[in-house]
Scaffold this motif. Structure first.
Motif, mmCIF file in Angstrom:
data_model
loop_
_atom_site.group_PDB
_atom_site.id
_atom_site.type_symbol
_atom_site.label_atom_id
_atom_site.label_comp_id
_atom_site.label_asym_id
_atom_site.label_seq_id
_atom_site.Cartn_x
_atom_site.Cartn_y
_atom_site.Cartn_z
ATOM 1 N N GLY A 19 1.194 13.112 -9.246
ATOM 2 C CA GLY A 19 2.458 12.439 -8.989
ATOM 3 C C GLY A 19 3.650 13.361 -9.082
ATOM 4 N N ARG A 20 4.798 12.787 -8.788
ATOM 5 C CA ARG A 20 6.055 13.532 -8.866
ATOM 6 C C ARG A 20 6.399 13.803 -10.331
ATOM 7 N NH1 ARG A 20 11.022 11.648 -5.024
ATOM 8 N NH2 ARG A 20 11.878 13.736 -4.632
ATOM 9 N N GLN A 21 6.935 14.983 -10.584
ATOM 10 C CA GLN A 21 7.290 15.358 -11.944
ATOM 11 C C GLN A 21 8.222 14.309 -12.563
ATOM 12 O OE1 GLN A 21 9.177 19.209 -14.360
ATOM 13 N NE2 GLN A 21 9.030 19.250 -12.147
ATOM 14 N N ILE A 60 6.119 10.946 0.644
ATOM 15 C CA ILE A 60 4.822 10.472 0.147
ATOM 16 C C ILE A 60 5.013 9.862 -1.238
ATOM 17 C CG2 ILE A 60 3.560 12.254 1.418
ATOM 18 C CD1 ILE A 60 3.208 13.734 -1.274
ATOM 19 N N ASP A 61 4.008 9.124 -1.689
ATOM 20 C CA ASP A 61 4.053 8.536 -3.027
ATOM 21 C C ASP A 61 3.160 9.270 -4.017
ATOM 22 O OD1 ASP A 61 5.809 6.290 -2.421
ATOM 23 O OD2 ASP A 61 4.137 5.503 -1.233
ATOM 24 N N VAL A 62 2.018 9.739 -3.548
ATOM 25 C CA VAL A 62 1.059 10.354 -4.455
ATOM 26 C C VAL A 62 0.159 11.298 -3.668
ATOM 27 C CG1 VAL A 62 -0.719 8.546 -4.228
ATOM 28 C CG2 VAL A 62 -0.518 9.826 -6.389
ATOM 29 N N ILE A 63 -0.342 12.321 -4.343
ATOM 30 C CA ILE A 63 -1.276 13.277 -3.742
ATOM 31 C C ILE A 63 -2.689 12.946 -4.212
ATOM 32 C CG2 ILE A 63 -2.012 15.701 -3.738
ATOM 33 C CD1 ILE A 63 0.970 16.447 -3.993
ATOM 34 N N PRO A 100 0.835 -1.212 0.000
ATOM 35 C CA PRO A 100 0.000 0.000 0.000
ATOM 36 C C PRO A 100 0.864 1.254 0.000
ATOM 37 C CG PRO A 100 -0.817 -1.592 1.599
ATOM 38 C CD PRO A 100 0.514 -2.107 1.135
ATOM 39 N N PRO A 101 0.499 2.252 -0.775
ATOM 40 C CA PRO A 101 1.316 3.467 -0.894
ATOM 41 C C PRO A 101 1.070 4.464 0.228
ATOM 42 C CG PRO A 101 -0.562 3.589 -2.364
ATOM 43 C CD PRO A 101 -0.631 2.236 -1.715
ATOM 44 N N ARG A 102 1.899 5.504 0.234
ATOM 45 C CA ARG A 102 1.740 6.640 1.138
ATOM 46 C C ARG A 102 0.976 7.730 0.376
ATOM 47 N NH1 ARG A 102 7.960 7.665 1.943
ATOM 48 N NH2 ARG A 102 7.708 7.364 -0.319
ATOM 49 N N ILE A 103 -0.215 8.028 0.840
ATOM 50 C CA ILE A 103 -1.096 8.947 0.121
ATOM 51 C C ILE A 103 -1.306 10.209 0.944
ATOM 52 C CG2 ILE A 103 -3.424 9.266 -0.819
ATOM 53 C CD1 ILE A 103 -3.481 6.225 -1.293
ATOM 54 N N ALA A 104 -1.060 11.350 0.317
ATOM 55 C CA ALA A 104 -1.238 12.642 0.990
ATOM 56 C C ALA A 104 -2.487 13.319 0.441
ATOM 57 C CB ALA A 104 -0.024 13.527 0.763
ATOM 58 N N VAL A 105 -3.460 13.523 1.300
ATOM 59 C CA VAL A 105 -4.665 14.252 0.905
ATOM 60 C C VAL A 105 -4.351 15.736 0.941
ATOM 61 C CG1 VAL A 105 -7.065 14.744 1.471
ATOM 62 C CG2 VAL A 105 -6.146 12.435 1.821
ATOM 63 N N TRP A 149 3.818 21.674 -13.361
ATOM 64 C CA TRP A 149 4.256 20.712 -14.388
ATOM 65 C C TRP A 149 4.159 19.264 -13.926
ATOM 66 C CZ3 TRP A 149 9.434 23.229 -16.480
ATOM 67 C CH2 TRP A 149 9.147 24.468 -17.062
ATOM 68 N N MET A 150 3.280 18.979 -12.992
ATOM 69 C CA MET A 150 3.188 17.648 -12.396
ATOM 70 C C MET A 150 2.194 16.773 -13.153
ATOM 71 S SD MET A 150 3.164 18.972 -8.458
ATOM 72 C CE MET A 150 3.261 17.366 -7.653
ATOM 73 N N PRO A 151 2.445 15.468 -13.227
ATOM 74 C CA PRO A 151 1.501 14.568 -13.898
ATOM 75 C C PRO A 151 0.251 14.346 -13.041
ATOM 76 C CG PRO A 151 3.265 13.283 -12.916
ATOM 77 C CD PRO A 151 3.625 14.741 -12.705
ATOM 78 N N CYS A 152 -0.899 14.310 -13.694
ATOM 79 C CA CYS A 152 -2.178 14.153 -12.999
ATOM 80 C C CYS A 152 -3.028 13.118 -13.727
ATOM 81 C CB CYS A 152 -2.960 15.467 -12.977
ATOM 82 S SG CYS A 152 -2.050 16.888 -12.346
#
Length: 426
Positions: free
Chosen positions: A406-408, A351-354, A235-240, A383-386
């Motif tokens: 996600g991270r650029q 974190i892994d993803v927002i 399971p990932p680290r998710i930042a709300v 410029w971040m991927p969504c």
């Protein structure tokens, strides 16, 4: 057996490979759907019916051409095609015929995609809307500026489509129409052959009805090897992150993020809530400065020769506002973006993803307004991927999605994480 127009691109490619489906049958199923539905949806500015059928027949006669062999594709009418008109959503270009394909169109065709037609865009991918309606309820907007592409994919009129995003023009329509939308890291999809809007923000994006299709489409549009999505085992680290516009969320928009976060935590993800650090906390003004400054420059010829054919909103909002911005303010906005990207990149050490909202809520009623880009501007500027995923329904029964950021440059990882999230939410 599912109708061919309801299959994903991945399923179409698999069945054509197996010999159980032909490209012609796929194309005809989509044309039948268009005949049944597009008088209500109005997703297309040009439909290349005969040329698309001939291409499908040619693909059926020959060897496999590439990743998208036999897959119908729509292209936002802000992106050039050598054999189909490109009107940019403006009466100025109603008879315009480019001499060359845009890079993304050429790459998709080289991978075997069939260009079914051009999809409706707002005027020059700005705010003045086209005629397209939300396929879930024609009284509501499909979002903008990539209105036709999102609506056509959502209504099973085409399998894949491209859009563009300068503020929120890929992610928001996808959320409003209940499909998967993907805005890559800035610069990952080539913009050659796209009518420029704001050079430092313009990003070509993709629409599909599955994450697997996004991965397939992404490989073709970047001319890179295809790697299937692999959801992480842990399971990932998710930042709300609600951003500083949290108060602008509708009840259904806030509930979608909250319920998704709770479900993901229950599935084992480490879920935390974060506030963005300075200078990222409020970058809306900077994004609007960049966008407005480029207005009088990107549309210099149209404003000089055809001003009476420009919409009032383009003339009085973007062009007038841009003319008042000096070079010093533009430079400051560019530097703010650079500082912001560095600051937010550091967050991904922990974190892994927002997880955030793709729009305030469900699509608003009416066709004169395509919705607020409030929850997209920041990530475009950075410029971040969504990627946006359909998740629930609002009070009017319309789709409400969630957005993952996600991270650029780690777009493939974002799609992997999105697959884990989608699986956990199911």
């Amino acid at each position: 057996m599912s109708a061919p127009n309801t299959l994903t691109a991945t399923e179409i490619a698999r069945q054509i490979d197996a010999g159980t489906l032909s490209a012609e049958a796929v194309l005809r199923a989509h044309l039948d759907r268009i005949d049944q539905r597009d008088a209500d949806v109005l997703a297309w500015s040009h439909l290349a019916r005969d040329a698309a059928l001939e291409k499908a027949k040619a693909l059926d006669r020959g060897p496999r051409k590439g990743l998208l062999h036999g897959v119908p594709m729509g292209v936002k009418d802000i992106i050039d095609s050598y054999d189909q008109p490109t009107g940019y959503g403006s009466p100025i270009y109603k008879t315009h015929q480019p001499l060359a394909d845009a890079a993304t169109v050429a790459l998709a065709r080289d991978a075997g995609a069939i260009l079914l037609g051009k999809t409706v865009t707002t005027e020059f991918a700005n705010r003045f809307p086209g005629p397209t309606r939300n396929p879930h309820n024609p009284a509501h907007t499909p979002g903008g500026s990539s209105s036709g592409s999102a609506a056509a994919v959502a209504d099973y009129q085409v399998t894949l489509a491209t859009g563009t995003q300068t503020g929120g023009s890929v992610i928001r329509p996808a959320a409003f129409c209940g499909i998967v939308g993907y805005k890559p890291t800035y610069g990952h999809f080539p913009t050659a052959g796209m009518k420029a809007n704001t050079e430092w923000l313009d990003t070509i994006g993709a629409y599909a009805r599955s994450l697997d299709d996004i991965a397939l489409f992404r490989a073709a549009l970047m001319a890179i090897p295809y790697r299937p999505i692999e959801a992480p085992l842990s399971p990932p680290r998710i930042a709300v992150c609600y951003t500083h516009h949290k108060a602008e969320l509708s009840p259904e928009g806030r509930a979608a993020v909250e319920s998704a976060a709770a479900a993901l935590a229950k599935a084992g993800a480490k879920v935390t809530e974060i506030d963005l650090p300075a200078p990222v906390s409020d970058m809306t003004a900077g994004q609007k400065t960049l966008s407005a400054f480029d207005g009088p420059r990107a549309h210099a010829d149209e404003a000089r020769r055809f001003q009476d054919l420009l919409s009032k909103s383009l003339r009085e909002d973007k062009l007038a506002a841009g003319a008042k911005i000096d070079h010093t303010a533009w430079t400051a906005a560019r530097r703010l973006g650079e500082h912001g990207r560095a600051a937010v990149d550091a967050l991904f050490d922990d974190i892994d993803v927002i997880l955030t909202a793709p729009a305030p809520g469900e699509a608003p009623v009416g066709l004169g307004f395509t919705g607020h880009a409030t929850f997209n501007l920041l990530w475009t500027y950075l410029w971040m991927p969504c990627v946006t995923l359909p998740f629930t329904r609002g009070p009017n029964g319309l789709p409400v999605g969630i957005q993952l950021v996600g991270r650029q440059h780690e777009d493939a990882r974002l799609l992997d994480l999105a697959a884990w999230v989608q699986g956990a939410l199911r």
